[in-house]
Design a protein around this motif. Sequence first.
Motif, short mmCIF file in Angstrom:
data_model
loop_
_atom_site.label_atom_id
_atom_site.label_comp_id
_atom_site.label_asym_id
_atom_site.label_seq_id
_atom_site.Cartn_x
_atom_site.Cartn_y
_atom_site.Cartn_z
N VAL A 1 -14.98 3.75 10.58
CA VAL A 1 -15.06 4.84 11.30
C VAL A 1 -13.63 5.76 11.19
O VAL A 1 -13.67 7.01 10.48
N PHE A 2 -12.62 4.99 11.18
CA PHE A 2 -11.22 5.42 11.20
C PHE A 2 -11.18 5.76 9.65
O PHE A 2 -10.53 6.99 9.22
N ILE A 3 -11.51 5.17 8.37
CA ILE A 3 -11.35 5.33 6.96
C ILE A 3 -12.21 6.55 6.80
O ILE A 3 -11.81 7.19 5.85
N ALA B 1 0.76 -1.29 0.04
CA ALA B 1 0.10 0.08 0.03
C ALA B 1 0.87 1.28 0.04
O ALA B 1 0.33 2.27 -0.45
N THR B 2 2.04 1.31 0.48
CA THR B 2 2.68 2.55 0.60
C THR B 2 3.33 2.99 -0.65
O THR B 2 3.45 4.07 -0.88
N SER C 1 -6.06 0.72 -2.53
CA SER C 1 -6.89 -0.73 -1.97
C SER C 1 -6.90 -2.13 -2.60
O SER C 1 -6.39 -2.94 -2.03
N LEU C 2 -6.98 -1.67 -3.93
CA LEU C 2 -7.08 -2.75 -4.75
C LEU C 2 -5.80 -3.35 -5.02
O LEU C 2 -5.64 -4.66 -4.95
N SER C 3 -4.97 -2.71 -5.05
CA SER C 3 -3.26 -3.15 -5.29
C SER C 3 -2.87 -4.04 -4.01
O SER C 3 -2.31 -4.99 -4.00
N SER C 4 -3.34 -3.31 -2.75
CA SER C 4 -2.87 -3.84 -1.49
C SER C 4 -3.70 -5.28 -1.17
O SER C 4 -3.18 -6.16 -0.57
N ALA C 5 -5.02 -5.04 -1.62
CA ALA C 5 -6.14 -6.34 -1.44
C ALA C 5 -5.39 -7.48 -2.55
O ALA C 5 -5.41 -8.64 -1.82
N LEU C 6 -5.18 -7.31 -3.64
CA LEU C 6 -4.39 -8.31 -4.21
C LEU C 6 -3.09 -9.06 -3.67
O LEU C 6 -3.15 -10.14 -3.88
N THR C 7 -2.32 -8.00 -3.30
CA THR C 7 -1.22 -8.46 -2.65
C THR C 7 -1.48 -9.42 -1.56
O THR C 7 -1.04 -10.68 -1.33
N ALA D 1 -10.38 -5.69 4.55
CA ALA D 1 -10.82 -4.68 5.51
C ALA D 1 -9.45 -4.07 6.12
O ALA D 1 -9.44 -2.82 6.01
N TYR D 2 -8.46 -4.61 6.11
CA TYR D 2 -6.98 -4.12 6.34
C TYR D 2 -6.36 -3.41 5.41
O TYR D 2 -6.02 -2.20 5.41
N SER D 3 -6.64 -3.85 4.03
CA SER D 3 -6.25 -3.29 3.03
C SER D 3 -6.72 -1.77 2.90
O SER D 3 -6.04 -0.90 2.53
N LEU D 4 -8.10 -1.53 3.06
CA LEU D 4 -8.77 -0.42 3.18
C LEU D 4 -8.16 0.59 4.11
O LEU D 4 -7.90 1.79 3.97
#
Length: 303
Positions: free
Chosen positions: A283-285, A110-111, A149-155, A198-201
Amino acid sequence: MEQYFNSNIDLNDTTLPEVSHTTKVKEDNYKIIANQSDSSTYALSLMKSYFESYKSYLQNEYLLSMEIDPNEVLNILNYEVEVVDEDNFFANYMTNYAFLFIIMAITISATYPSTDTTAGEKERGTLETLLTFPVKSKDIILGKFLSVSLSSALTGIISLILMIISLKICDNTFEIYKDINLVPSVTTVIYSLVVIVAYSLLISGLSISIASKCKSFKEAQSALTPLTFISVFPSMIAFLSSVETSFVTSLIPFLNFTLIFNDIVSGNLNILYLLLTFISTIVFISLIMYIIIKQYNKEKVLF
């Protein structure tokens, strides 16, 4: 007769160890003297095995001389060990560590795209052109957020697949994992996919919010480096200190995802804590997205 044996012997020597000295105290009483060296420890184990076998032989001979069946006396107690999946420490240990590496992979994934789509655009001068388009700032941010988010979720999904393949190979290859079910169940995989998304988001929103305040690509990379450690540090604490999921821990970012992963692996998942984790994440997002959109509504975001 108390005999003293020196167990610090040459491992390549197949002869019995020599008696250093003998003192007559009483019959059939032996004492083995050993030090803490590796060779002495190994020799000590050999001598103990020898004396245990010799003692068993003498016991059998004595019982037979008394016309007593040794099996009725020496084998009066029998037991067997059965390892069940629910109490399998090795399986949970391996799977928990695998999920920890999945969290690391998602964070790193994600970074980089969040850095390029925010600080990278500033450095290349393409952000000014993008803001001149008749597109609302919230739409721009939403597009960046969804792409990262899509990139990190795919990872995370690819990492989960590789984890399952690796555990399957270990399950069928190494003798140490014999009779241990390392491969997660279908239910575990489904819950894991939901938590990964959820964590990727969450991590994507945090990465974009931090990188959007930086002026260059290198500055954004430096600013996002602590985020990698922050995301892993609570996971290590939870893993090593055996922290359990509760109402409070379900609301703490990063820590709640690690605890949910642990509950999924151990089969003790509480749906209430899972819902609290999702609610706190939403809430955080939402708060993060609101802050980013306000930044992009001002011209100082370019500078």
